[in-house]
Design an enzyme around this catalytic site. Structure first.
Site, mmCIF file in Angstrom:
data_model
loop_
_atom_site.group_PDB
_atom_site.id
_atom_site.type_symbol
_atom_site.label_atom_id
_atom_site.label_comp_id
_atom_site.label_asym_id
_atom_site.label_seq_id
_atom_site.Cartn_x
_atom_site.Cartn_y
_atom_site.Cartn_z
ATOM 1 N N GLY A 130 0.807 -1.212 0.000
ATOM 2 C CA GLY A 130 0.000 0.000 0.000
ATOM 3 C C GLY A 130 0.836 1.257 0.000
ATOM 4 N N CYS A 137 3.117 -8.855 2.634
ATOM 5 C CA CYS A 137 2.695 -9.655 1.477
ATOM 6 C C CYS A 137 3.874 -10.277 0.746
ATOM 7 C CB CYS A 137 1.882 -8.800 0.516
ATOM 8 S SG CYS A 137 1.318 -9.721 -0.932
ATOM 9 N N LYS A 175 3.995 -17.624 0.978
ATOM 10 C CA LYS A 175 2.991 -18.629 1.342
ATOM 11 C C LYS A 175 2.441 -19.329 0.109
ATOM 12 C CE LYS A 175 -1.109 -17.288 1.679
ATOM 13 N NZ LYS A 175 -2.257 -16.438 2.082
ATOM 14 N N TYR A 189 10.624 -3.645 -6.064
ATOM 15 C CA TYR A 189 9.970 -2.576 -5.311
ATOM 16 C C TYR A 189 10.886 -1.367 -5.181
ATOM 17 C CZ TYR A 189 5.573 -4.662 -3.777
ATOM 18 O OH TYR A 189 4.301 -5.156 -3.736
ATOM 19 N N CYS A 195 -5.007 -22.442 8.933
ATOM 20 C CA CYS A 195 -5.492 -23.516 8.066
ATOM 21 C C CYS A 195 -4.627 -23.672 6.821
ATOM 22 C CB CYS A 195 -6.949 -23.253 7.678
ATOM 23 S SG CYS A 195 -8.091 -23.326 9.077
ATOM 24 N N GLU A 196 -4.173 -22.560 6.280
ATOM 25 C CA GLU A 196 -3.305 -22.639 5.105
ATOM 26 C C GLU A 196 -2.001 -23.360 5.434
ATOM 27 O OE1 GLU A 196 -4.749 -18.635 2.681
ATOM 28 O OE2 GLU A 196 -3.108 -18.499 4.122
ATOM 29 N N ARG A 236 -9.901 -23.372 19.303
ATOM 30 C CA ARG A 236 -10.722 -23.308 20.510
ATOM 31 C C ARG A 236 -12.222 -23.236 20.224
ATOM 32 N NH1 ARG A 236 -9.431 -17.082 22.485
ATOM 33 N NH2 ARG A 236 -10.355 -16.030 20.668
ATOM 34 N N ARG A 261 -13.913 -19.106 11.106
ATOM 35 C CA ARG A 261 -15.054 -18.320 11.588
ATOM 36 C C ARG A 261 -15.249 -17.098 10.697
ATOM 37 N NH1 ARG A 261 -15.411 -14.093 15.329
ATOM 38 N NH2 ARG A 261 -13.180 -14.266 15.784
ATOM 39 N N HIS A 263 -18.138 -26.568 -20.527
ATOM 40 C CA HIS A 263 -18.185 -27.989 -20.167
ATOM 41 C C HIS A 263 -17.009 -28.744 -20.799
ATOM 42 C CE1 HIS A 263 -20.072 -31.790 -19.069
ATOM 43 N NE2 HIS A 263 -19.809 -32.218 -20.296
#
Length: 450
Positions: free
Chosen positions: A15, A43, A51, A99, A181-182, A199, A205, A433
């Protein structure tokens, strides 16, 4: 009053860099930027990019078994973490160099130093210099935090995972958000025995219940020992391992423990409070719809504001800032209907509202099935395609996909949802398809109302 610069940007992430180089390169503003660590921010250096490269690496583990079902005889390989890590770090160095060159090419003066706020127009650099600017933009991002658990200092965070000298045989990942999770899927795919504690009742979530349930089922089926309603309460050093006591009274040892239980904005020690810049309870900078703080000359964008903590959003906020301040076109940031993806295996792509959060009467169009590619070889892999449709307007309010490459699909679906497409617009679109995504335009009958 004469200032050293028209704009001083604190933070060299996506950003901040975008705002600096566009302001300098396209509006002619005199711009400087200070970054205390590496250019590219979370990032590029310790988040999305490394990642995703780890996701790619982890997916090759199934290659030989899947290929055998299609008649190929490919010997089972062995994952070489250090070979991958060496190449990964070289790629991150290359991107950081890009960058830096983009900033230099736009005429932005850069300082490899920490910058703190002195007053509404002045920053102090850790190198000892003091600089003034008509406008100051704070884009310092966030960082992972450790929970208040006994022995938590023995654990690592997502910042550390890219620098391990070796992968552990066993790892405990604590957390149920997308980062936890990743990495559970990534490390499992690389051959690590993964246990994950969360937990709450179910991982992810805030995402659609049907979608996150399928992700959890697929993670377990692929070898992640996922335990909900469970948390770590104590970590102890046990030789080279870490002994973990959980809320159920169980005790296990792991080579590493990764906490992915939250992040916090990087605002500590920057001098906000003394200037009257309001902060939220978690330290996030309070801004208005134009990313302006209570001090008119100071703005903030990205994760430091804790609005939508996504790289493309920070970039959009940076562009809106430039339009507002340097182009004379007041541009509020649009945070509506932002597509996003969770790079689990399978991926979860989402845009719009969930079924539970629709806020109005809706019809649900949903289907789960075994995709052709893996069904052919007898795999039990399953995918989900789901639409949340307004009963009153027939607009598609939400689209949720759990499938390989769901991130690629949701980008395109996001255009239609953002444009206000109706279910009938989807129905009029001819299917491609055979693909998984054709189900998005062939679901004719709602499965339920909500």
């Amino acid at each position: 009053m004469t200032f050293d610069y028209d704009l001083f940007v604190i933070g060299g992430g996506s950003g901040g860099v975008r705002a600096a180089r566009v302001a300098a390169g396209e509006t002619g503003a005199k711009v400087a930027l200070a970054e205390e660590d590496r250019y590219g921010g979370t990032c590029v250096i310790r988040g999305c990019v490394p990642k995703k490269l780890m996701v790619f690496a982890s997916e090759f583990g199934r290659l030989s078994a899947d290929a055998a079902g299609y008649g190929w005889d490919i010997p089972e390989g062995r994952f070489d973490w250090m070979a991958f890590r060496t190449r990964l770090h070289a790629e991150l160095d290359r991107l950081e160099g890009i960058y830096r060159r983009l900033l230099a090419g736009a005429g932005v003066e850069t300082f490899d130093a920490r910058a703190t706020l002195v007053d509404a127009h002045t920053v102090q650099l850790s190198s000892g210099e003091t600089k003034t600017a008509k406008h100051i933009l704070v884009a310092t991002g966030g960082h992972p935090t450790l929970p208040e658990v006994e022995g938590a200092e023995l654990a690592i965070t997502s910042n550390d995972i890219f620098h391990l000298d070796a992968l552990p045989e066993r790892i405990l990942i604590v957390g149920g958000g997308f980062i936890a999770c990743e990495f559970a899927c990534i490390l499992s795919g690389m051959g690590v025995q993964v246990t994950q504690f969360y937990r709450g009742e179910q991982i992810l979530r805030g995402f659609d219940d049907e979608a996150r349930t399928l992700v959890a089922e697929e993670m377990r089926r692929k070898g992640v020992d996922l335990r909900v309603n469970t948390n770590a309460v104590k970590l102890e050093q046990d030789g080279d391992a870490i002994r973990v006591t959980d809320t159920e009274g169980g005790v296990q040892t792991f080579g590493k423990v990764l906490f992915a239980t939250g992040r916090a904005p990087n605002t500590r020690g920057l001098g906000f409070e003394a200037l009257g810049v309001a902060l939220k309870a978690n330290g996030a900078v309070v801004v208005d719809e134009y990313s302006q703080t209570a001090v008119p000359s100071i703005y903030a964008i990205g994760d430091v504001t804790d609005r939508w903590n996504l790289t493309p959003v920070a970039i959009r906020e940076g562009m809106a800032f430039v339009d507002t301040v340097f182009r004379g076109k007041p541009t509020p940031v649009d945070h509506e209907l932002i597509p996003s993806a969770v790079f689990t295996q399978p991926e979860l792509g989402t845009v719009g509202v969930t079924e539970a959060a629709a806020g109005e009467p809706v019809e649900i169009y949903s289907t789960t099935f075994r995709p052709m590619q893996t069904a052919f070889i007898g795999s039990e892999d399953r995918v989900l395609m789901k639409l949340v449709v307004s009963k009153a307007t027939r607009r598609v309010l939400g689209c949720h996909i759990v499938a390989p490459n769901a991130g690629e699909m949701i980008q395109l679906a996001g255009i239609a949802v953002k444009m206000g497409a109706t279910k009938e617009d989807f129905d009029r679109t001819v299917a491609v398809h055979p693909t998984m995504s054709e189900e998005i335009v062939t679901m004719r009958t709602s499965v339920r109302s909500a």
